[in-house]
Design an enzyme around this catalytic site. Structure first.
Site, PDB file in Angstrom:
ATOM      1  N   LYS B  98       0.777  -1.241  -0.098  1.00 10.80           N
ATOM      2  CA  LYS B  98       0.049  -0.019  -0.037  1.00 10.80           C
ATOM      3  C   LYS B  98       0.712   1.279   0.083  1.00 10.80           C
ATOM      4  CE  LYS B  98       0.441  -1.218   4.573  1.00 10.80           C
ATOM      5  NZ  LYS B  98       0.639  -2.558   5.235  1.00 10.80           N
ATOM      6  N   GLY B 127      -6.368  -6.388   3.313  1.00  8.80           N
ATOM      7  CA  GLY B 127      -5.860  -7.734   3.193  1.00  8.80           C
ATOM      8  C   GLY B 127      -6.906  -8.741   2.376  1.00  8.80           C
ATOM      9  N   ILE B 129     -10.135  -9.233   2.240  1.00 11.71           N
ATOM     10  CA  ILE B 129     -11.333  -8.489   1.684  1.00 11.71           C
ATOM     11  C   ILE B 129     -10.994  -8.212   0.296  1.00 11.71           C
ATOM     12  CG2 ILE B 129     -13.327  -6.748   2.120  1.00 11.71           C
ATOM     13  CD1 ILE B 129     -12.362  -6.401   4.848  1.00 11.71           C
ATOM     14  N   GLY B 180       2.139 -10.525  17.620  1.00 11.54           N
ATOM     15  CA  GLY B 180       2.433 -10.410  16.254  1.00 11.54           C
ATOM     16  C   GLY B 180       1.626  -9.330  15.452  1.00 11.54           C
ATOM     17  N   ASP B 194      -0.905   4.145   8.093  1.00 12.65           N
ATOM     18  CA  ASP B 194      -1.211   3.012   7.084  1.00 12.65           C
ATOM     19  C   ASP B 194      -2.552   3.122   6.958  1.00 12.65           C
ATOM     20  OD1 ASP B 194      -0.500   0.011   6.640  1.00 12.65           O
ATOM     21  OD2 ASP B 194      -2.676   0.021   7.565  1.00 12.65           O
ATOM     22  N   LYS B 198      -4.177   3.650   2.668  1.00 11.26           N
ATOM     23  CA  LYS B 198      -5.211   2.572   2.182  1.00 11.26           C
ATOM     24  C   LYS B 198      -6.432   3.366   1.780  1.00 11.26           C
ATOM     25  CE  LYS B 198      -3.617  -1.242   4.720  1.00 11.26           C
ATOM     26  NZ  LYS B 198      -3.525  -1.773   6.329  1.00 11.26           N
ATOM     27  N   GLY B 295      -2.446 -10.725   7.658  1.00 10.73           N
ATOM     28  CA  GLY B 295      -2.222 -12.335   7.903  1.00 10.73           C
ATOM     29  C   GLY B 295      -1.818 -12.963   6.678  1.00 10.73           C
TER      30      GLY B 295
END
Lengths: 406, 406
Positions: B98, B127, B129, B180, B194, B198, B295
């Site tokens: 991105k 991600g 979607i 994580g 971030d 996006k 993920g």
């Protein structure tokens, strides 16, 4: 230039034509020309700017030049013959017709393949929600384990009204009809057939198998009454007509039925004519899509997106409808919770019978004369069905029914 | 046969390779061959079944035959040079990056066009979607009016933990890092950068204009404390980092900031690392997508879907990044509700000042010494900002901040 011939100029057809006309500038390099529109009654369209290409003659329609035939008339016949004819004439076809895809999908996709053309159907399921493309393209190669969805706006509207305004089924249906959310003959919606056809299409794509929609265990909403909502409220639940399919050891469980969903859950938030689809996959986990399931522009937009795929040479092989038939299971192997409503002259005996047959029971309500509502936890749906069947054969028991609690 | 070269073999890369390997049978007619994988440290992959094509040499990587280059290394540099190089070599590119698209989108899409190849980026936003494809293909020709989204899993996880377990920001961040969900240097996530990147990408596609992500009004979650949640709870709200853009008369309002959303709303139900995107359009009305925003396998699946589009010759022109620049507006013309938190030695005076400046105020809480929380209805965000600025310049006022209430 792409030549488009359209069968039907009703709600969806006029939405589609509105989108084509609105976006003419975007297509300046590849103009969309509507070459023919097939209708039943030409008089209704004397004010349309497309009136010159409107025809009532099937022969004239198919003799017009076209690259793409768009079927937005609905119903099985004569839509089936028209679509078949278009495919045989080697024209790409876009349809919004779930009945057609659910019933003749295997035959029509085979025909499309043989004639080297594309058959597209984004609008057939969940109206304006992009769901066919995500399933066939975005999630290609993903292992889908389950689908849980609200696929019929009419019944969702009726159930929403029954819940929020304490209307009877008949009153809510009347309101839906007055507002144009339900047809004069609402059978296909309220009996759950419409949801089942859409579920069959989604299941076929998700599990890559052929599904017969009438193999699905279907229960409509016509038997839902005010007391069901009363009991649902006691459990902090709403009632939704849920279309569901998921993998079991021995096959794929598929069902359409009214289900009590927790009022804090996402499905409980899906009100009125809105649709929702929840997919659960090995790779993506849970994926939810919510949007308008019907209507002129939402459905028109879905048809238009299929047309644009064809114009831009974006093709997707759909062969799930021609794969081996799914082993459709009526009762899931996993346990369920439910409400049992028993109408009887002997409520104490009924409660005792439940105690004997089920491990965890809780009496929800005895306030209605001659009726008891019992919550049963962790049982098998098949066993409850059998229990109800047995009860109904006994003298003291006027009626009994169950409602699954998610 | 499609030859694929992959830059990066981290979380997303290994998810992608897992999907490619799992679906080999499906691609029997058009085998996917991984010809090279560029990594920083070869030693980590001695057990990989693809170890023979793993290289640390950029030169060797680009000399391997390939039809598609997939960039899943992340970060701006050297990813930018690698992607540019791949496009110049006339290779289709798939990226999950991105930062790259938000910063150099205009240049890279221009380059792709000039070299007659495709640049795809489904994984760059939300991600797992499917959102880029729905926006660019399914909703093509639709007029989109607004986007409201939760686009950053890390901050959503932190806010969920702060709310449900009454953790401090620091404690919740620590837990996210341990699990994580947050990086050692979480700046880009927690400062809202971030999300802004996006949002810039989605806004560009939705409004068909160029957006500079750093034009967006950005507020992170680092200043959110336990008392914010206390006040939010009093208003039956949850706090979410909402990325939002919508059409105004004079331009497009875009912002990323923590917002109080009603706990009964859909956005309030989006917990932990889940993402959500709500689009509102002229034709489709409201459309909601929910799923895992990050993920290995969700993001890997999005990259894999782009690869499959290329293999199947499904191409979509993306020219929004090269259109005229959007007039990005910092304060919306519409009114808003907010909570004003004022730290002062003179609470009564602060309340009076609010009464003088705003029409509808309600005191939410005075229980914290030296602080008052006031709910202000139907005001303008710009006016509140100005009011806060003025307060801060006065002697008695230690601090003041606002939180928008949706």
């Amino acid at each position: 230039m792409t030549k488009v011939a359209i069968i039907g100029y009703g709600v969806v057809g006029s939405g589609l034509i509105e989108l084509i006309d609105k976006n003419r500038e975007k297509h300046s390099k590849n103009e969309i020309v509507i070459t023919s529109i097939l209708v039943r009654n030409k008089d209704k369209y004397i004010d349309s700017s497309h009136r010159e290409v409107i025809t009532t003659s099937v022969e004239e329609f198919f003799s017009a030049e076209s690259d793409v035939v768009i079927e937005v008339m609905g119903g099985l016949h004569p839509a089936y013959d028209y679509v078949k004819n278009a495919l045989l004439l080697k024209k790409h076809v876009v349809t919004a017709n779930k009945d057609l895809i659910a019933t003749f999908g295997h035959e029509l996709f085979q025909l499309a393949k043989e004639n080297n053309v594309s058959l597209k159907f984004e609008a057939a399921v969940a109206g304006g929600i992009p769901i066919i493309k995500p399933l066939t393209e975005s999630l290609y190669g993903n292992g889908i384990n389950s689908i849980q969805a609200i696929l019929n706006g009419t019944t969702n509207f009726i159930l929403t009204k029954m819940n929020s305004e304490s209307l009877s089924y008949e009153e809510a249906l009347k309101e839906a009809q007055d507002l144009g959310f339900a047809e004069a003959n609402p059978e296909s919606d309220v009996m759950g057939y419409d949801s089942a056809r859409k579920l069959a299409i989604l299941s076929s794509l998700a599990f890559d198998k052929k599904f017969q929609w009438n193999d699905i265990s279907i229960e409509g909403i016509t038997d839902i009454d005010e007391n069901d909502f009363k009991y649902a409220n006691k459990l902090n639940c709403k009632i939704k007509l849920v279309a569901e399919s998921f993998k079991c050891k021995s096959g794929i469980y598929t069902s359409v039925k009214p289900i009590l969903v927790d009022e804090q859950s996402i499905l409980a938030k899906i009100d009125n004519e809105v649709n929702a689809v929840i997919l659960n996959g090995d790779e993506i986990g849970e994926l939810l899509f919510v949007g308008k399931g019907a209507g002129k522009l939402p459905t028109g937009s879905a048809v238009y997106s299929d047309l644009n795929d064809i114009i831009n040479n974006r093709f997707t092989d759909v062969d799930s409808f021609n794969k081996e038939e799914a082993n459709v299971i009526k009762f899931a192997s996993k346990t369920c919770n439910c409400i049992l409503r028993i109408k009887t002259s002997n409520i104490d005996e009924a409660i005792n019978k439940c105690r004997e047959n089920f491990n965890n029971i809780k009496i929800i309500d005895k306030s209605i004369s001659g009726e008891v509502a019992i919550f049963i936890e962790c049982t098998s749906e098949a066993y409850v069905e059998k229990f109800i069947e047995n009860l109904k054969n006994e003298d003291n028991y006027e009626d009994a029914k169950k409602l699954i609690v998610a």
